[in-house]
Scaffold this motif. Structure first.
Motif, PDB file in Angstrom:
ATOM      1  N   LYS A 261       0.850  -1.210   0.000  1.00 29.39           N
ATOM      2  CA  LYS A 261       0.000   0.000   0.000  1.00 29.39           C
ATOM      3  C   LYS A 261       0.876   1.247   0.000  1.00 29.39           C
ATOM      4  CE  LYS A 261      -3.889   0.812   0.028  1.00 29.39           C
ATOM      5  NZ  LYS A 261      -4.633   1.291  -1.161  1.00 29.39           N
TER       6      LYS A 261
ATOM      7  N   CYS B 215     -12.628   9.068   0.392  1.00 28.37           N
ATOM      8  CA  CYS B 215     -12.673   7.674   0.884  1.00 28.37           C
ATOM      9  C   CYS B 215     -11.267   7.306   1.358  1.00 28.37           C
ATOM     10  CB  CYS B 215     -13.160   6.722  -0.197  1.00 28.37           C
ATOM     11  SG  CYS B 215     -14.798   7.145  -0.783  1.00 28.37           S
ATOM     12  N   ALA B 216     -10.823   8.089   2.319  1.00 30.92           N
ATOM     13  CA  ALA B 216      -9.405   8.166   2.662  1.00 30.92           C
ATOM     14  C   ALA B 216      -8.904   7.005   3.504  1.00 30.92           C
ATOM     15  CB  ALA B 216      -9.167   9.465   3.426  1.00 30.92           C
ATOM     16  N   GLY B 217      -9.812   6.200   4.074  1.00 25.16           N
ATOM     17  CA  GLY B 217      -9.338   5.232   5.057  1.00 25.16           C
ATOM     18  C   GLY B 217      -8.707   6.025   6.205  1.00 25.16           C
TER      19      GLY B 217
ATOM     20  N   GLU C 135     -14.246  10.012   5.023  1.00 22.61           N
ATOM     21  CA  GLU C 135     -14.280   8.563   5.213  1.00 22.61           C
ATOM     22  C   GLU C 135     -15.526   8.241   6.030  1.00 22.61           C
ATOM     23  OE1 GLU C 135     -12.505   5.634   4.405  1.00 22.61           O
ATOM     24  OE2 GLU C 135     -14.044   4.770   5.700  1.00 22.61           O
ATOM     25  N   TYR C 136     -16.182   7.127   5.734  1.00 21.76           N
ATOM     26  CA  TYR C 136     -17.408   6.854   6.488  1.00 21.76           C
ATOM     27  C   TYR C 136     -17.251   5.810   7.585  1.00 21.76           C
ATOM     28  CZ  TYR C 136     -19.147   2.500   4.252  1.00 21.76           C
ATOM     29  OH  TYR C 136     -19.336   1.214   3.828  1.00 21.76           O
ATOM     30  N   ASN C 137     -16.125   5.120   7.637  1.00 20.09           N
ATOM     31  CA  ASN C 137     -15.917   4.157   8.721  1.00 20.09           C
ATOM     32  C   ASN C 137     -15.358   4.903   9.944  1.00 20.09           C
ATOM     33  OD1 ASN C 137     -14.668   2.379  10.497  1.00 20.09           O
ATOM     34  ND2 ASN C 137     -14.285   0.858   8.896  1.00 20.09           N
TER      35      ASN C 137
ATOM     36  N   LEU D 234     -11.845   4.196  11.211  1.00 18.31           N
ATOM     37  CA  LEU D 234     -10.748   4.698  10.368  1.00 18.31           C
ATOM     38  C   LEU D 234     -10.598   6.207  10.517  1.00 18.31           C
ATOM     39  CD1 LEU D 234     -11.317   2.545   7.136  1.00 18.31           C
ATOM     40  CD2 LEU D 234      -9.685   2.162   8.991  1.00 18.31           C
TER      41      LEU D 234
ATOM     42  N   GLN E  62     -17.867  11.097   6.858  1.00 18.61           N
ATOM     43  CA  GLN E  62     -18.781  11.487   5.783  1.00 18.61           C
ATOM     44  C   GLN E  62     -19.080  10.298   4.880  1.00 18.61           C
ATOM     45  OE1 GLN E  62     -20.115  14.701   4.975  1.00 18.61           O
ATOM     46  NE2 GLN E  62     -21.291  13.568   3.439  1.00 18.61           N
ATOM     47  N   ASP E  63     -20.368  10.026   4.693  1.00 19.74           N
ATOM     48  CA  ASP E  63     -20.764   9.081   3.642  1.00 19.74           C
ATOM     49  C   ASP E  63     -20.773   9.890   2.349  1.00 19.74           C
ATOM     50  OD1 ASP E  63     -22.035   7.582   1.768  1.00 19.74           O
ATOM     51  OD2 ASP E  63     -23.836   7.181   2.961  1.00 19.74           O
ATOM     52  N   VAL E  64     -19.834   9.600   1.455  1.00 25.92           N
ATOM     53  CA  VAL E  64     -19.709  10.458   0.264  1.00 25.92           C
ATOM     54  C   VAL E  64     -20.904  10.318  -0.685  1.00 25.92           C
ATOM     55  CG1 VAL E  64     -17.183  10.514   0.363  1.00 25.92           C
ATOM     56  CG2 VAL E  64     -18.327   8.831  -1.112  1.00 25.92           C
ATOM     57  N   MET E  65     -21.746   9.319  -0.459  1.00 21.46           N
ATOM     58  CA  MET E  65     -22.930   9.162  -1.308  1.00 21.46           C
ATOM     59  C   MET E  65     -24.130   9.958  -0.759  1.00 21.46           C
ATOM     60  SD  MET E  65     -21.592   7.437  -3.611  1.00 21.46           S
ATOM     61  CE  MET E  65     -22.992   7.214  -4.698  1.00 21.46           C
TER      62      MET E  65
ATOM     63  N   LEU F 283      -7.541   7.244  -4.237  1.00 21.27           N
ATOM     64  CA  LEU F 283      -6.811   6.016  -4.578  1.00 21.27           C
ATOM     65  C   LEU F 283      -7.724   4.843  -4.240  1.00 21.27           C
ATOM     66  CD1 LEU F 283      -4.348   4.281  -5.285  1.00 21.27           C
ATOM     67  CD2 LEU F 283      -3.421   4.742  -3.019  1.00 21.27           C
ATOM     68  N   HIS F 284      -8.187   4.187  -5.289  1.00 22.44           N
ATOM     69  CA  HIS F 284      -8.991   2.980  -5.134  1.00 22.44           C
ATOM     70  C   HIS F 284     -10.286   3.201  -4.355  1.00 22.44           C
ATOM     71  CE1 HIS F 284      -5.133   0.517  -6.010  1.00 22.44           C
ATOM     72  NE2 HIS F 284      -5.662   1.063  -7.097  1.00 22.44           N
TER      73      HIS F 284
ATOM     74  N   LEU G  50     -18.346   5.378  -5.730  1.00 22.66           N
ATOM     75  CA  LEU G  50     -17.694   6.376  -4.869  1.00 22.66           C
ATOM     76  C   LEU G  50     -16.812   7.325  -5.686  1.00 22.66           C
ATOM     77  CD1 LEU G  50     -16.621   4.045  -1.901  1.00 22.66           C
ATOM     78  CD2 LEU G  50     -18.760   5.312  -2.171  1.00 22.66           C
TER      79      LEU G  50
HETATM   80  C1  LIG Z   1     -10.435   0.488  -1.001  1.00 27.43           C
HETATM   81  S1  LIG Z   1     -10.465   1.558   0.369  1.00 27.43           S
HETATM   82  C2  LIG Z   1      -9.304   2.784  -0.117  1.00 27.43           C
HETATM   83  C3  LIG Z   1      -8.796   3.563   1.062  1.00 27.43           C
HETATM   84  C4  LIG Z   1      -7.623   4.497   0.762  1.00 27.43           C
HETATM   85  N1  LIG Z   1      -7.934   5.460  -0.264  1.00 27.43           N
HETATM   86  C5  LIG Z   1      -6.397   3.675   0.380  1.00 27.43           C
HETATM   87  O1  LIG Z   1      -6.014   3.662  -0.783  1.00 27.43           O
HETATM   88  O2  LIG Z   1      -5.858   3.032   1.259  1.00 27.43           O
HETATM   89  C6  LIG Z   1     -12.005   2.349   0.205  1.00 27.43           C
HETATM   90  C7  LIG Z   1     -12.387   3.221   1.408  1.00 27.43           C
HETATM   91  O3  LIG Z   1     -13.664   3.804   1.148  1.00 27.43           O
HETATM   92  C8  LIG Z   1     -14.402   3.852   2.341  1.00 27.43           C
HETATM   93  N2  LIG Z   1     -15.810   4.004   1.977  1.00 27.43           N
HETATM   94  C9  LIG Z   1     -16.634   3.057   1.475  1.00 27.43           C
HETATM   95  N3  LIG Z   1     -17.849   3.572   1.241  1.00 27.43           N
HETATM   96  C10 LIG Z   1     -17.786   4.882   1.591  1.00 27.43           C
HETATM   97  C11 LIG Z   1     -18.748   5.941   1.567  1.00 27.43           C
HETATM   98  N4  LIG Z   1     -19.993   5.747   1.145  1.00 27.43           N
HETATM   99  N5  LIG Z   1     -18.343   7.151   1.995  1.00 27.43           N
HETATM  100  C12 LIG Z   1     -17.074   7.358   2.424  1.00 27.43           C
HETATM  101  N6  LIG Z   1     -16.137   6.396   2.464  1.00 27.43           N
HETATM  102  C13 LIG Z   1     -16.495   5.180   2.056  1.00 27.43           C
HETATM  103  C14 LIG Z   1     -14.049   2.546   3.010  1.00 27.43           C
HETATM  104  O4  LIG Z   1     -14.340   2.573   4.403  1.00 27.43           O
HETATM  105  C15 LIG Z   1     -12.547   2.458   2.720  1.00 27.43           C
HETATM  106  O5  LIG Z   1     -11.795   3.086   3.708  1.00 27.43           O
END
Ligand SMILES: C[S@@+](CC[C@H](N)C(=O)[O-])C[C@H]1O[C@@H](n2cnc3c(N)ncnc32)[C@H](O)[C@@H]1O
Length: 405
Positions: free
Chosen positions: A113, A137-139, A158-160, A163, A183-186, A203-204, A209
């Motif tokens: 990573k 969706c930063a983790g 990030e919504y978790n 994290l 934040q739930d980005v949706m 990133l990913h 999303l």
């Molecule tokens: C594949 S991970 C990528 C994390 C980080 N960008 C990385 O590269 O390590 C996707 C991330 O999106 C977050 N996520 C999923 N659904 C989401 C939502 N609706 N709103 C915000 N974050 C979300 C997950 O919790 C996870 O941390």
């Protein structure tokens, strides 16, 4: 047309059109999944190729899985392989040497990573230096922190909640001024989190999303953004919703199953994990033969994903329990060993037949990425699309860099 350069300007449109034709012309070869068919519709038309693929071993399929284009196989395989290579070719985005950061920045980040983050960060060359990064969706926000270490502002969405908290703690510990927002980005209010001063980076971020980011960032007038998409099949809609005018007017309609094709490349797994995956699939394929007999219907029957512990059950129990779960008729006396062996034989055939389908994996992925690039071009962005790392670091190695004109 093969290029070792990133795609830019009109090349994005012309490549998209060529990919569109290629995918449309050969739909009958890549849409049907060998896993769910006893006989594929194309096999009668390409009998020599089908017979050749069917007699190969599981090990041979495994060896060719990640680079099917290199396999020397009867026509039309080789010709399609050559076209696939030509149409998928896209070079790396130019890299700059990053200023090195303290080693403790990468503590807590799994090795691969961190390498992805470094590679992604090294490709971000913009006309105007970013002042405020927005990690989408930063983790825990590792990417954002890697970029914002020179004092630029950083917001992580990030919504978790775990994290978000862990990310905030890390930023404090490393002395980086960052806002980690839950934040739930949706959600409907997400647009309030973006403004024109932000440089969003993703990133990913999966399917919907990152599409949401593309729409909101272009609407907010963000001067620049960088997105490495993944999991194209993680969408709420029942089929693909094209973004650009080109894709909207294309005859190519993509199901959720189709959208899974680009993700079927596997990162090398250990022997134990491979064996477990193969056993699970061989059992499912054997059960598929049984359920066709029990139901008297020659069609695939979807089954739910099962806990790994099911693989420890004797094969007969596995089938009986799965048949009960699917409420199938009672199973007559069976030669279980023979049925299990047929499952393994089918697995070898399926994996080899999949090699033809896999020739379309990267072209379909590039089609999807260029749909995003074309949408951004239509929104007045100057867009470059290229790779940011070698596929062994991550097969999802395409990056879309966009700057408002
Ligand atoms: C594949 S991970 C990528 C994390 C980080 N960008 C990385 O590269 O390590 C996707 C991330 O999106 C977050 N996520 C999923 N659904 C989401 C939502 N609706 N709103 C915000 N974050 C979300 C997950 O919790 C996870 O941390």
């Amino acid at each position: 047309m093969p290029t070792d350069l990133p795609l830019h300007d009109d090349h994005i449109r012309s490549r998209f059109q060529a990919l569109d034709r290629f995918l449309l012309d050969h739909q009958t070869l890549w849409r049907p999944r060998p896993f769910t068919h006893l006989q594929l519709p194309w096999e009668s038309q390409h009998a020599e190729l089908a017979t050749w693929l069917r007699q190969r071993t599981l090990e041979q399929a495994e060896a060719a899985h990640n680079q099917p284009e290199r396999l020397i196989a009867p026509q039309p395989f080789s010709q399609l392989a050559a076209e696939s290579i030509k149409l998928s070719s896209v070079g790396p985005l130019p890299a700059t040497t990053l200023e090195s950061v303290e080693a403790r920045m990468s503590v807590d980040v799994p090795g691969r990573k961190w390498q992805q983050i470094e590679a992604f960060a090294s490709r971000l060359q913009f006309q105007h230096p970013p002042t405020h990064w927005l990690d989408w969706c930063a983790g825990k926000g590792h990417l954002g922190r890697r970029l914002a270490h020179q004092g630029q502002a950083l917001t992580c969405l990030e919504y978790n909640p775990d994290l978000v908290a862990a990310g905030a703690q890390l930023s404090t510990r490393l002395g980086i001024n960052a806002s980690h927002l839950h934040q739930d980005v949706m959600a409907d209010d997400t647009h309030q989190r973006l403004n024109a001063q932000h440089t969003p980076i993703a990133l990913h971020a999966c399917g919907d999303l990152h599409v949401q980011l593309i729409k909101l960032a272009s609407h907010a007038g963000c001067a620049q953004l960088a997105i490495a998409p993944c999991c194209y099949n993680r969408i709420n809609a029942s089929e693909y919703q094209p973004l650009s005018q080109e894709a909207q007017t294309s005859a190519l309609k993509l199901s959720i199953d189709d959208l899974g094709l680009p993700l079927s490349e596997t990162v090398t797994a250990g022997a134990r994990v491979r064996r477990q995956r193969d056993t699970s699939m061989a059992r499912r394929l054997a059960f598929d033969l049984l359920q066709r007999e029990l139901r008297g219907v020659d069609d695939y029957l979807p089954t739910p994903s099962l806990p790994a512990a099911w693989l420890d059950k004797p094969f007969a129990d596995y089938c009986q329990h799965l048949a009960a779960l699917k409420e199938l008729p009672a199973i007559p006396k069976q030669d279980w060993a023979a049925l299990e062996a047929r499952g393994w034989q089918r697995l070898a055939q399926v994996r080899n037949l999949e090699l033809l389908r896999n020739l379309f994996r990267r072209p379909l992925e590039l089609w999807l990425v260029l749909d995003r690039a074309l949408y951004l071009q239509d929104k007045n962005y100057d867009v470059r699309t290229g790779t940011f790392c070698e596929p062994h670091l991550t097969p999802r190695n395409l990056l879309i860099l966009s700057e408002l004109k």
